[in-house]
Scaffold this active site. Structure first.
Site, PDB file in Angstrom:
ATOM      1  N   SER A   7       0.833  -1.212   0.000  1.00  9.35           N
ATOM      2  CA  SER A   7       0.000   0.000   0.000  1.00  9.35           C
ATOM      3  C   SER A   7       0.859   1.249   0.000  1.00  9.35           C
ATOM      4  O   SER A   7       1.604   1.522   0.945  1.00  9.35           O
ATOM      5  CB  SER A   7      -0.922   0.010   1.222  1.00  9.35           C
ATOM      6  OG  SER A   7      -1.473   1.299   1.364  1.00  9.35           O
ATOM      7  N   MET A 136     -11.801  -5.375   4.758  1.00 13.59           N
ATOM      8  CA  MET A 136     -11.059  -4.399   5.563  1.00 13.59           C
ATOM      9  C   MET A 136     -10.798  -4.995   6.948  1.00 13.59           C
ATOM     10  O   MET A 136     -11.728  -5.435   7.619  1.00 13.59           O
ATOM     11  CB  MET A 136     -11.870  -3.096   5.734  1.00 13.59           C
ATOM     12  CG  MET A 136     -11.965  -2.185   4.532  1.00 13.59           C
ATOM     13  SD  MET A 136     -10.439  -1.485   3.830  1.00 13.59           S
ATOM     14  CE  MET A 136      -9.441  -1.053   5.235  1.00 13.59           C
ATOM     15  N   GLY A 141      -9.258   4.419   6.291  1.00  4.47           N
ATOM     16  CA  GLY A 141      -8.939   5.844   6.450  1.00  4.47           C
ATOM     17  C   GLY A 141      -7.492   6.126   6.793  1.00  4.47           C
ATOM     18  O   GLY A 141      -6.975   7.178   6.427  1.00  4.47           O
ATOM     19  N   GLY A 172      -3.343  -3.374   8.711  1.00  3.25           N
ATOM     20  CA  GLY A 172      -2.643  -4.058   9.802  1.00  3.25           C
ATOM     21  C   GLY A 172      -2.154  -5.453   9.454  1.00  3.25           C
ATOM     22  O   GLY A 172      -1.836  -6.257  10.340  1.00  3.25           O
TER      23      GLY A 172
HETATM   24  C1  DX5 Z   1      -6.511   1.892   5.068  1.00  2.00           C
HETATM   25  C2  DX5 Z   1      -5.966   1.531   3.707  1.00  2.00           C
HETATM   26  C3  DX5 Z   1      -4.858   0.544   3.749  1.00  2.00           C
HETATM   27  C4  DX5 Z   1      -3.668   0.985   4.562  1.00  2.00           C
HETATM   28  C5  DX5 Z   1      -2.874  -0.230   4.932  1.00  2.00           C
HETATM   29  O1  DX5 Z   1      -7.674   2.607   4.931  1.00  2.00           O
HETATM   30  O2  DX5 Z   1      -6.972   0.997   2.877  1.00  2.00           O
HETATM   31  O3  DX5 Z   1      -4.466   0.143   2.437  1.00  2.00           O
HETATM   32  O4  DX5 Z   1      -2.856   1.889   3.898  1.00  2.00           O
HETATM   33  O5  DX5 Z   1      -1.789   0.185   5.699  1.00  2.00           O
HETATM   34  P1  DX5 Z   1      -1.265  -0.691   6.926  1.00  2.00           P
HETATM   35  O6  DX5 Z   1      -0.770  -1.975   6.347  1.00  2.00           O
HETATM   36  O7  DX5 Z   1      -0.210   0.164   7.497  1.00  2.00           O
HETATM   37  O8  DX5 Z   1      -2.432  -0.902   7.857  1.00  2.00           O
END
Ligand code: DX5
Ligand code: ZN
Length: 212
Positions: A7, A136, A141, A172
């Site tokens: 990401s 999710m 966010g 996460g």
């Molecule tokens: C959160 C995003 C994720 C996030 C993941 O809303 O959709 O893609 O960037 O980041 P990590 O892996 O740090 O939780």
């Protein structure tokens, strides 16, 4: 093999090209691009310009996650910018089946995302129309939040419902929770912080690819 989609939200925005190149060199499979509008989620991130710039430099599949209200207004723009996969939120779409069909007609692979409180059953009728479901595993966010273990059950439930497309977890995700996600039926992992802040993303990606 689990596909790895780092990401970009966790990348340093002033060194974006270099940071993404490092993930590509480390062997990632796709690039996950988080789009936030300050309405569907309480944060802002990038727009179609970033997708277009990535498309211009990298040939790897672009996995674009729209966390925006009224995704039907922007699907065409993001596909024209170069999205290979377009994920829309079930909670945001006005007419989810119609939007998924439209995404496919425009030449991208349609995918649906579920917030933690949205049950798998909510998209039962849309499942035959999407090539991926994004579960999710944090409230959407922000990057860097704690993984919600109970969401693993949703991955399992989707497989019990007979879903055979890709299932992605986002939020996460790390090397500790991936084996359990895998057992439940996951085959695409989104990792922000865990990969972009790693000293050795190549070794981490190899370890993820080795999870049976
Ligand atoms: C959160 C995003 C994720 C996030 C993941 O809303 O959709 O893609 O960037 O980041 P990590 O892996 O740090 O939780
Ligand atoms: Zn995401």
């Amino acid at each position: 093999m689990i596909k790895v989609s780092p990401s970009i939200l966790a990348a340093d925005p002033l060194r974006m090209g270099e940071e993404v190149q490092r993930m590509v060199d480390a062997g990632c499979d796709w690039l996950h691009v988080d789009i936030m509008d300050g309405a569907f989620v309480p944060n802002l991130s990038y727009g179609p310009g970033l997708v277009k710039a990535l498309r211009g430099r990298f040939s790897i599949p672009l996995d674009v996650h729209l966390m925006i209200a009224r995704p039907e207004q922007y699907a065409e723009t993001f596909i024209a910018a170069g999205a290979d996969w377009l994920t829309v939120h079930a909670e945001a779409a006005q007419n989810l089946p119609a939007l998924l069909k439209e995404i496919r007609r425009l030449g991208a692979r349609p995918s649906v995302s579920l917030k933690p409180a949205t049950p798998a059953e909510r998209i039962a009728e849309a499942l035959p129309l999407c090539d991926m479901v994004l579960v999710m595993t944090v409230e959407p966010g922000f990057g860097g939040q704690r993984f919600m273990t109970e969401q693993i059950e949703k991955v399992r439930r989707l497989r019990e419902m007979g879903y055979t497309g890709h299932i992605q977890a986002d939020g996460g995700v790390n090397l500790d929770n991936l084996p359990l996600l895998r057992q439940a039926g996951l085959d695409v992992a989104v990792l922000g912080t865990a990969l972009y802040r790693s000293d050795n993303p190549q070794a981490d990606i190899a370890r993820i690819h080795a999870i049976p």
